[in-house]
Design a protein around this motif. Sequence first.
Motif, PDB file in Angstrom:
ATOM      1  N   ILE A 111      25.274  17.561-104.910  1.00 26.59           N
ATOM      2  CA  ILE A 111      25.559  18.202-106.194  1.00 26.59           C
ATOM      3  C   ILE A 111      25.047  19.639-106.262  1.00 26.59           C
ATOM      4  CG2 ILE A 111      23.507  17.311-107.388  1.00 26.59           C
ATOM      5  CD1 ILE A 111      27.032  17.862-108.873  1.00 26.59           C
ATOM      6  N   GLN A 112      23.902  19.925-105.666  1.00 25.75           N
ATOM      7  CA  GLN A 112      23.360  21.280-105.773  1.00 25.75           C
ATOM      8  C   GLN A 112      24.197  22.310-105.013  1.00 25.75           C
ATOM      9  OE1 GLN A 112      21.797  18.678-104.380  1.00 25.75           O
ATOM     10  NE2 GLN A 112      20.646  19.257-102.580  1.00 25.75           N
ATOM     11  N   ASN A 113      25.106  21.840-104.142  1.00 29.49           N
ATOM     12  CA  ASN A 113      25.978  22.743-103.389  1.00 29.49           C
ATOM     13  C   ASN A 113      27.439  22.649-103.825  1.00 29.49           C
ATOM     14  OD1 ASN A 113      23.759  23.462-101.737  1.00 29.49           O
ATOM     15  ND2 ASN A 113      24.099  21.647-100.494  1.00 29.49           N
ATOM     16  N   ALA A 114      27.739  21.762-104.763  1.00 31.80           N
ATOM     17  CA  ALA A 114      29.126  21.460-105.119  1.00 31.80           C
ATOM     18  C   ALA A 114      29.720  22.480-106.080  1.00 31.80           C
ATOM     19  CB  ALA A 114      29.201  20.066-105.738  1.00 31.80           C
ATOM     20  N   LYS A 115      31.012  22.677-105.904  1.00 35.10           N
ATOM     21  CA  LYS A 115      31.817  23.511-106.786  1.00 35.10           C
ATOM     22  C   LYS A 115      32.966  22.642-107.306  1.00 35.10           C
ATOM     23  CE  LYS A 115      31.034  27.534-103.829  1.00 35.10           C
ATOM     24  NZ  LYS A 115      30.371  26.816-102.752  1.00 35.10           N
ATOM     25  N   PRO A 116      33.547  22.964-108.465  1.00 39.64           N
ATOM     26  CA  PRO A 116      34.684  22.180-108.941  1.00 39.64           C
ATOM     27  C   PRO A 116      35.736  22.015-107.847  1.00 39.64           C
ATOM     28  CG  PRO A 116      33.956  23.662-110.650  1.00 39.64           C
ATOM     29  CD  PRO A 116      33.169  24.028-109.405  1.00 39.64           C
ATOM     30  N   GLY A 117      36.200  20.775-107.709  1.00 40.10           N
ATOM     31  CA  GLY A 117      37.164  20.419-106.669  1.00 40.10           C
ATOM     32  C   GLY A 117      36.518  19.758-105.466  1.00 40.10           C
ATOM     33  N   ASP A 118      35.187  19.898-105.317  1.00 42.31           N
ATOM     34  CA  ASP A 118      34.495  19.294-104.171  1.00 42.31           C
ATOM     35  C   ASP A 118      34.354  17.788-104.348  1.00 42.31           C
ATOM     36  OD1 ASP A 118      34.189  21.680-102.837  1.00 42.31           O
ATOM     37  OD2 ASP A 118      32.088  21.959-103.399  1.00 42.31           O
ATOM     38  N   LEU A 119      34.358  17.087-103.224  1.00 39.92           N
ATOM     39  CA  LEU A 119      34.138  15.648-103.193  1.00 39.92           C
ATOM     40  C   LEU A 119      32.647  15.367-103.306  1.00 39.92           C
ATOM     41  CD1 LEU A 119      35.300  12.766-102.651  1.00 39.92           C
ATOM     42  CD2 LEU A 119      34.823  13.207-100.233  1.00 39.92           C
ATOM     43  N   LEU A 120      32.250  14.624-104.339  1.00 40.29           N
ATOM     44  CA  LEU A 120      30.843  14.253-104.512  1.00 40.29           C
ATOM     45  C   LEU A 120      30.545  12.922-103.841  1.00 40.29           C
ATOM     46  CD1 LEU A 120      30.287  15.169-108.277  1.00 40.29           C
ATOM     47  CD2 LEU A 120      29.662  16.510-106.244  1.00 40.29           C
ATOM     48  N   VAL A 121      31.478  11.984-103.958  1.00 39.97           N
ATOM     49  CA  VAL A 121      31.253  10.625-103.469  1.00 39.97           C
ATOM     50  C   VAL A 121      32.569  10.031-102.989  1.00 39.97           C
ATOM     51  CG1 VAL A 121      30.636   8.286-104.192  1.00 39.97           C
ATOM     52  CG2 VAL A 121      29.314  10.211-105.039  1.00 39.97           C
ATOM     53  N   GLU A 122      32.490   9.309-101.884  1.00 38.44           N
ATOM     54  CA  GLU A 122      33.629   8.515-101.422  1.00 38.44           C
ATOM     55  C   GLU A 122      33.080   7.193-100.942  1.00 38.44           C
ATOM     56  OE1 GLU A 122      37.720   9.133 -98.988  1.00 38.44           O
ATOM     57  OE2 GLU A 122      35.957  10.112 -98.154  1.00 38.44           O
ATOM     58  N   VAL A 123      33.473   6.114-101.630  1.00 31.43           N
ATOM     59  CA  VAL A 123      32.962   4.791-101.289  1.00 31.43           C
ATOM     60  C   VAL A 123      33.950   3.723-101.756  1.00 31.43           C
ATOM     61  CG1 VAL A 123      31.596   4.573-103.407  1.00 31.43           C
ATOM     62  CG2 VAL A 123      30.906   3.304-101.394  1.00 31.43           C
ATOM     63  N   ASP A 124      34.126   2.706-100.938  1.00 31.45           N
ATOM     64  CA  ASP A 124      34.956   1.545-101.291  1.00 31.45           C
ATOM     65  C   ASP A 124      36.342   1.929-101.803  1.00 31.45           C
ATOM     66  OD1 ASP A 124      32.783  -0.071-100.632  1.00 31.45           O
ATOM     67  OD2 ASP A 124      32.069  -0.183-102.701  1.00 31.45           O
ATOM     68  N   GLY A 125      36.955   2.930-101.221  1.00 31.20           N
ATOM     69  CA  GLY A 125      38.301   3.328-101.628  1.00 31.20           C
ATOM     70  C   GLY A 125      38.365   4.202-102.858  1.00 31.20           C
ATOM     71  N   SER A 126      37.216   4.594-103.391  1.00 29.94           N
ATOM     72  CA  SER A 126      37.185   5.484-104.555  1.00 29.94           C
ATOM     73  C   SER A 126      36.637   6.843-104.162  1.00 29.94           C
ATOM     74  CB  SER A 126      36.291   4.894-105.659  1.00 29.94           C
ATOM     75  OG  SER A 126      36.836   3.709-106.157  1.00 29.94           O
TER      76      SER A 126
ATOM     77  N   ILE B 171      37.722  10.342-110.950  1.00 26.71           N
ATOM     78  CA  ILE B 171      37.665   9.214-110.043  1.00 26.71           C
ATOM     79  C   ILE B 171      39.093   8.827-109.683  1.00 26.71           C
ATOM     80  CG2 ILE B 171      36.780   6.882-109.669  1.00 26.71           C
ATOM     81  CD1 ILE B 171      34.739   9.183-110.858  1.00 26.71           C
ATOM     82  N   THR B 172      39.387   8.809-108.401  1.00 26.16           N
ATOM     83  CA  THR B 172      40.679   8.291-107.950  1.00 26.16           C
ATOM     84  C   THR B 172      40.397   7.141-107.006  1.00 26.16           C
ATOM     85  OG1 THR B 172      40.752   9.951-106.194  1.00 26.16           O
ATOM     86  CG2 THR B 172      41.974  10.432-108.199  1.00 26.16           C
ATOM     87  N   SER B 173      41.303   6.211-106.995  1.00 23.63           N
ATOM     88  CA  SER B 173      41.124   4.999-106.211  1.00 23.63           C
ATOM     89  C   SER B 173      42.378   4.732-105.401  1.00 23.63           C
ATOM     90  CB  SER B 173      40.816   3.844-107.158  1.00 23.63           C
ATOM     91  OG  SER B 173      41.220   2.626-106.656  1.00 23.63           O
ATOM     92  N   ILE B 174      42.198   4.175-104.221  1.00 23.58           N
ATOM     93  CA  ILE B 174      43.347   3.803-103.386  1.00 23.58           C
ATOM     94  C   ILE B 174      44.217   2.806-104.135  1.00 23.58           C
ATOM     95  CG2 ILE B 174      44.022   2.567-101.280  1.00 23.58           C
ATOM     96  CD1 ILE B 174      41.529   3.733 -99.955  1.00 23.58           C
TER      97      ILE B 174
END
Length: 165
Positions: free
Chosen positions: A37-52, A75-78
């Motif tokens: 989070i301290q390096n993130a900019k809008p549009g960056d992926l913060l988390v990817e887990v279990d298809g989300s 949040i987007t999910s497969i």
Amino acid sequence: MSDAVGGQGSRKHLAGLLACLGVVLAGCGATSKEVAIQNAKPGDLLVEVDGSRVELVRDFTPGIANGLHKGVVKITSIAGDGKGKMYEVTAICSVKGEPGWQAYDNIYGDPISDLNAKRTFPVKDRWQFLFHFDGRTEKTGTLEPNGWVSRLKDNLCRKGDFDDT
């Protein structure tokens, strides 16, 4: 002589194809790298887990020493329709064993559909998770437990793989 030339041309062609494949694969890998989070900019992926996938939409506002307030994530999910859901999220992080600090991390969110819409509180669809340091998790609200919530808490509270202390 013609076999040597044809052989060399085939090797160059194969090397070129392999180089292109490497660039494509590197590009795919780069899009799924989680950003602290301290390096993130809008549009960056913060988390990817279990298809989300959880992407930053609007930056969090730092609060008191242990809080990040009213950031917006998508949040987007497969399994979903691909459009994703947006939530305005707040995380209140704690420090284990510190006097006067809670013995849990608190993350809560409100579903939103428009970044600029004025919201009234309390929001009926608010969700909240308390991640107790003894391993218990308390949940309130409409959001079912998902792996992304815990992983997002780790990112926002700089714990787990995101710990930079």
